[in-house]
Design a protein around this motif. Structure first.
Motif, PDB file in Angstrom:
ATOM      1  N   THR A 417       0.827  -1.204   0.000  1.00 28.33           N
ATOM      2  CA  THR A 417       0.000   0.000   0.000  1.00 28.33           C
ATOM      3  C   THR A 417       0.860   1.253   0.000  1.00 28.33           C
ATOM      4  OG1 THR A 417      -1.759  -1.163   1.188  1.00 28.33           O
ATOM      5  CG2 THR A 417      -1.833   1.246   1.213  1.00 28.33           C
ATOM      6  N   GLN A 418       1.882   1.269   0.864  1.00 24.33           N
ATOM      7  CA  GLN A 418       2.724   2.457   0.952  1.00 24.33           C
ATOM      8  C   GLN A 418       3.530   2.684  -0.320  1.00 24.33           C
ATOM      9  OE1 GLN A 418       5.072   2.523   4.553  1.00 24.33           O
ATOM     10  NE2 GLN A 418       3.322   3.228   5.752  1.00 24.33           N
ATOM     11  N   LEU A 419       4.069   1.628  -0.895  1.00 19.73           N
ATOM     12  CA  LEU A 419       4.860   1.795  -2.104  1.00 19.73           C
ATOM     13  C   LEU A 419       3.991   2.213  -3.283  1.00 19.73           C
ATOM     14  CD1 LEU A 419       7.442  -1.118  -1.848  1.00 19.73           C
ATOM     15  CD2 LEU A 419       7.668   1.252  -1.157  1.00 19.73           C
ATOM     16  N   THR A 420       2.721   1.803  -3.271  1.00 23.95           N
ATOM     17  CA  THR A 420       1.782   2.256  -4.300  1.00 23.95           C
ATOM     18  C   THR A 420       1.535   3.746  -4.169  1.00 23.95           C
ATOM     19  OG1 THR A 420       0.687   0.109  -4.237  1.00 23.95           O
ATOM     20  CG2 THR A 420      -0.511   1.896  -5.282  1.00 23.95           C
ATOM     21  N   GLN A 421       1.335   4.205  -2.938  1.00 24.20           N
ATOM     22  CA  GLN A 421       1.075   5.623  -2.715  1.00 24.20           C
ATOM     23  C   GLN A 421       2.282   6.483  -3.078  1.00 24.20           C
ATOM     24  OE1 GLN A 421      -0.061   5.114   1.379  1.00 24.20           O
ATOM     25  NE2 GLN A 421      -2.242   5.208   0.926  1.00 24.20           N
ATOM     26  N   GLU A 422       3.469   5.912  -3.015  1.00 25.63           N
ATOM     27  CA  GLU A 422       4.676   6.624  -3.449  1.00 25.63           C
ATOM     28  C   GLU A 422       4.695   6.798  -4.965  1.00 25.63           C
ATOM     29  OE1 GLU A 422       8.393   5.001  -2.260  1.00 25.63           O
ATOM     30  OE2 GLU A 422       7.766   4.688  -0.198  1.00 25.63           O
ATOM     31  N   GLY A 423       3.941   5.965  -5.674  1.00 28.01           N
ATOM     32  CA  GLY A 423       4.004   5.986  -7.126  1.00 28.01           C
ATOM     33  C   GLY A 423       5.119   5.115  -7.669  1.00 28.01           C
TER      34      GLY A 423
END
Length: 534
Positions: A417-423
């Motif tokens: 989830t966090q790495l997705t939000q980083e783009g």
């Protein structure tokens, strides 16, 4: 208002772009050295060297000797406040570079003297041209044998379609350079031998080209070659036109070597003199003037775990207008809520300083509890508008990813989830899958390696990665009955993005045309209609 104007005019915010291995991170570090931000330069040449570039903070970057994230660095020099955005050179991380260019007012294009204009340079240059931002060229690695300066000028003009104006010119022949000639000042600068391997500021001596001692020092052959080159440039070269530079039609060109500190100071001083201060930005209300409008900013980067000990998550914002003060309430356009910015920070790689105030052009990091997305707009209380959308690029490589250990499910989901939000990656899911897994989409294969590394080292999760034979993704728009009965997708896969929008994966463009012809009531979009937060 006068303070705001003065502070804005002294800001210089720029990105450094290049093909991998052109020396971009090294140049960034040497600018910090000359700016007094660091005392001793490191090196990124050796993978296991004890010292690493200041801008490479992620452990995998130190091991591989490459940059895989954009670094944000700030220092003062001669009255200017300099914000450097050091971007990844590797094409697999081009999305991060494109987003960073949205936050820059100008760009420095780094060219390897031996290799000239390379593929990734062409792509990044194209993005700069689309934004019409000024582009400055630094021809690097002059300590090695390479193409002649005239050959490089011709190549840049033919391949990239931008005219060149050399601000300085290398002194020497056959690739054996001993100094540079500053065309504006009419001065020759000869460099002493580099005894410190580029770790310290390099000493030099300056004098007019007409000074007899230089002819004696250089020798007749080198002196005459320089005189002939300068005469040819003055007669046949382009005239310097600042309006063309501002419009991105003419590039000021510099020669030097970041590794040996050859010509770095000259480049830094001339660049700061010519580069633009923060300019107006396009928004839903029209142009936002940096001095006349109240505070506004946008999020261009999100990074988790910059400090692994604290498991923090930071949103990097570019201030576009008005004065920022610590603790001020700002309006978050995407959620419609007021947010208090209590702990803003500025950076020198991993070193952080709490920010009390900041001005247009500055880059600051905000602790993010999970409310920010890339491209989000922040503005002063009482304002309500959005800056222009960021470019979104469709993924081209796909894989199914799951945790090896089912007991690590919570950490796995959090990390993804966090790495997705980083783009860093785009994450999808299979609606009917019984296994806790994600479908990952990237624009480069190296992103899979970084994903695996970061999940293991930052979240303690080992991954199973199963590459999928798809290269085309299309977001689907249409009536529910049309989407649920798509024809001709036997060899494809329908998945959902993080906003639950249907996406079709196919192996190639031919398969896409086949499916499009059989489903005339469905729209196939390259990127989602709401492309701001994918």
């Amino acid at each position: 208002m006068e303070e705001l104007k003065q502070e804005t005019l002294r800001r210089r915010t720029y990105a450094i772009i290049s093909h991998p291995d052109a020396g971009k991170t090294t140049l960034t570090e040497k600018l910090l050295l000359y700016g007094g931000a660091i005392r001793l330069a490191g090196t990124v040449k050796a993978r296991k060297a004890n010292k690493h570039a200041v801008s490479d903070w992620m452990e995998i970057e130190k091991q591989r000797g490459i940059s895989v994230t954009s670094s944000v660095l700030q220092f003062d020099y001669d009255g200017y406040r300099v914000n450097i955005l050091d971007t990844p050179g590797h094409q697999d991380f081009s999305e991060d570079t494109y987003r960073t260019l949205m936050a820059a007012d100008s760009a420095v294009m780094l060219i390897d003297v031996a290799k000239g204009v390379e593929d990734q340079t062409k792509k990044l240059f194209k993005v700069c041209r689309q934004r019409n931002i000024p582009i400055f060229t630094f021809v690097n690695k002059l300590d090695r044998f390479g193409k002649s300066p005239f050959e490089l000028m011709e190549e840049i003009e033919e391949v990239l379609g931008i005219r060149c104006y050399p601000m300085n010119w290398p002194v020497g022949i056959h690739g054996n350079y001993v100094g540079i000639y500053n065309r504006r000042e009419g001065q020759v600068e000869l460099f002493d031998k580099d005894g410190g391997h580029g770790k310290t500021i390099r000493s030099s001596s300056k004098a007019s080209l007409d000074d007899p001692i230089f002819r004696e020092t250089l020798g007749d052959e080198v002196f005459q070659a320089l005189k002939d080159d300068i005469e040819l440039l003055d007669m046949a070269g382009d005239a310097f036109d600042m309006d063309q530079v501002t419009a991105g039609e003419l590039t000021p060109m510099f020669f030097g070597s970041a590794m040996t500190n050859f010509g770095v100071r000259n480049f830094l001083e001339e660049f700061l003199r010519l580069a633009p201060p923060p300019v107006a930005r396009q928004a839903s209300i029209g142009e936002v003037n940096p001095v006349e409008q109240p505070f506004s900013a946008f999020v261009f980067k999100i990074q988790a775990n910059m400090n692994p000990a604290h498991r923090d998550r930071l949103a990097f914002i570019r201030i576009c207008s008005g004065k920022f003060t610590r603790g001020m309430p700002v309006f978050h356009a995407e959620t419609g809520k007021l947010i208090k910015l209590a702990q803003p920070q500025q950076f020198l790689a991993q070193e952080r300083n709490l920010v009390e105030e900041a001005y247009p052009g500055d880059i600051i990091g905000l602790f993010d509890p999970g409310v920010f997305g890339i491209g989000d707009t922040l503005c002063a209380e009482g304002q309500d508008f959005k800056f222009e959308n960021f470019p979104v690029f469709p993924p081209e490589l796909f894989a199914k990813v799951q945790a090896k250990d089912s007991m690590k499910r919570k950490q796995f989901v959090k990390g993804m989830t966090q790495l997705t939000q980083e783009g860093a990656v785009q994450v999808f899911r299979q609606p009917d899958s019984a296994v806790e897994a994600f479908i990952i989409g990237t624009v480069g294969s190296l992103q899979f390696e970084v994903l695996e590394y970061r999940l293991k080292n930052e979240y303690g999760v080992d991954l199973l990665i199963d590459r999928l034979a798809y290269s085309v993704a299309r977001w689907l728009i249409g009536e529910e009955q049309d989407l649920s009965s798509l024809k001709g997708i036997d060899s494809g896969m329908v998945i959902r993005d993080i906003q639950d929008r249907p996406v079709l994966l196919l192996s190639n463009e031919w398969s896409l045309r086949w499916v499009e012809e059989r489903n005339p009531d469905v729209k196939f979009l390259v990127v989602p209609q709401d492309a701001r937060r994918v």
